[in-house]
Write an enzyme that holds these catalytic residues in place. Structure first.
Site, PDB file in Angstrom:
ATOM      1  CG  HIS A  12       5.445-121.762 -37.882  1.00  0.00           C
ATOM      2  ND1 HIS A  12       5.715-123.276 -37.995  1.00  0.00           N
ATOM      3  CD2 HIS A  12       5.279-121.758 -39.004  1.00  0.00           C
ATOM      4  CE1 HIS A  12       5.887-123.686 -38.944  1.00  0.00           C
ATOM      5  NE2 HIS A  12       5.663-122.887 -39.792  1.00  0.00           N
ATOM      6  CG  HIS A  59       9.795-122.547 -42.836  1.00  0.00           C
ATOM      7  ND1 HIS A  59       9.783-122.534 -41.357  1.00  0.00           N
ATOM      8  CD2 HIS A  59       8.526-122.860 -43.234  1.00  0.00           C
ATOM      9  CE1 HIS A  59       8.778-122.912 -41.007  1.00  0.00           C
ATOM     10  NE2 HIS A  59       7.803-122.898 -41.910  1.00  0.00           N
ATOM     11  CG  HIS A 193      -0.469-123.634 -44.659  1.00  0.00           C
ATOM     12  ND1 HIS A 193      -0.175-124.585 -43.821  1.00  0.00           N
ATOM     13  CD2 HIS A 193       0.882-122.945 -44.725  1.00  0.00           C
ATOM     14  CE1 HIS A 193       1.127-124.542 -43.270  1.00  0.00           C
ATOM     15  NE2 HIS A 193       1.765-123.565 -43.849  1.00  0.00           N
TER      16      HIS A 193
HETATM   17  C1  DHB Z   1       3.796-118.424 -43.922  1.00  0.00           C
HETATM   18  C2  DHB Z   1       4.942-119.238 -43.548  1.00  0.00           C
HETATM   19  C3  DHB Z   1       4.889-120.379 -42.867  1.00  0.00           C
HETATM   20  O1  DHB Z   1       5.975-121.256 -42.572  1.00  0.00           O
HETATM   21  C4  DHB Z   1       3.722-121.039 -42.865  1.00  0.00           C
HETATM   22  O2  DHB Z   1       3.650-122.253 -42.088  1.00  0.00           O
HETATM   23  C5  DHB Z   1       2.563-120.165 -43.208  1.00  0.00           C
HETATM   24  C6  DHB Z   1       2.600-119.213 -43.881  1.00  0.00           C
HETATM   25  C7  DHB Z   1       4.104-117.016 -44.662  1.00  0.00           C
HETATM   26  O3  DHB Z   1       5.151-116.785 -45.023  1.00  0.00           O
HETATM   27  O4  DHB Z   1       2.961-116.563 -44.777  1.00  0.00           O
HETATM   28 FE    FE Z   2       5.511-122.948 -41.697  1.00  0.00          FE
END
Ligand code: DHB
Ligand code: FE
Length: 282
Positions: A12, A59, A193
């Protein structure tokens, strides 16, 4: 009984919507990512689910770290984007399905999930980017969306096993809704990540691919991880896997993988895509 027809999991990241707005889908950076999506779009356009129950994490927009529901559900008729980064996107509102939302909320509380029930709820990229991705041109207004939000930002967070149980309880709730509407389940975010701190840029491709396999055939195996395990294996934000695990909890019987794609890194994340159907036990 509402009919659960299948499920989709997808990344996302906000940069996806930005890439679409800038028509960058065919650039070398984005092509291996966007090439995964046409079969899923086709499935959605053919099956035409009436409702999407969408697991995502907020977030820090509607729920900042001062007030953080473990699990929240939207029961509104409409949701508006309120995202960070690149300014607030001028995208259409997301249509809700309040009657089924309230039915699920009631059923969940009766089953021991003390949801935060949101009659108003701003939604961020965790919810809107997957919709923009599936219906290019932001043509998602016809599909009704029920947001289910899982805390993945602020400790204590619900563990993978608990998210799986939430999915099961939502499946039970949907199946007990007296309607012939069709429902697809979305799980967004992930996979491995970490966006900030000393370990920023951490990825674990091998783990991501194993997760995708296990989500299809043996999701119980994934519920044995703790959130801390996930952080150590794939970086801090790997806990977004919990939305995929919740999605999988909804499915029953034999689960078939119709399509997958995996590409990393995209915006420092392992970007996975799965399209699943299930065969409900008689
Ligand atoms: C980013 C944002 C997110 O919510 C995620 O799960 C991964 C990457 C970003 O801002 O790059
Ligand atoms: Fe995210």
């Amino acid at each position: 009984m509402a009919n659960i027809i299948g499920a989709v999991t997808t990344s996302h990241i906000p940069a996806i919507a930005n890439a679409m707005a800038n028509k960058a889908e065919d650039t070398p950076y984005w092509k291996p990512f966007f090439d995964g999506y046409p079969p899923v779009r086709k499935w959605l356009n053919e099956k035409k689910p009436d409702v999407i129950v969408l697991f995502y994490n907020d977030h820090g927009l509607e729920f900042f770290i001062d007030k953080k529901p473990t699990f929240a559900i939207g029961v509104a008729d409409e949701y508006h984007n309120s995202d960070e980064g690149w300014g607030i996107a001028t995208i259409p509102p997301v249509t809700g399905e309040s009657e089924l939302s309230w039915h699920i909320a009631n059923s969940l509380v009766d089953d021991g999930f003390d949801m935060t029930i949101c009659q108003e709820m701003k939604v961020d990229h965790g919810l809107t980017v997957p919709l923009s991705l599936m219906w290019p041109g932001n043509n998602y207004g016809h599909v009704k969306v029920i947001p289910v939000c899982i805390n993945c930002e602020q400790y204590p967070m619900p563990q993978p096993w608990r998210c799986f149980e939430l999915g099961k309880a939502i499946g039970k709730a949907i199946e007990s809704f007296d309607s012939d509407m069709t429902v697809a389940i979305f799980g967004t975010g992930g996979l491995s990540h970490q966006l900030d701190g000393e370990a920023a840029g951490t990825l674990n491709r091998k783990f991501d691919l194993e997760c995708m396999d296990k989500l299809v055939t043996n999701p119980e195996e994934l519920t044995k991880y703790s959130n801390l395990d996930l952080v150590k294996i794939g970086g801090a934000q790997t806990v977004e896997l919990n939305m995929w695990i919740a999605m999988r909890g909804v499915l029953r019987g034999k689960v078939t993988e119709l399509h997958r794609n995996y590409h990393a890194p995209i915006s420092n994340t392992g970007a996975g895509l799965l399209l699943l159907e299930h065969e409900m036990p008689k």
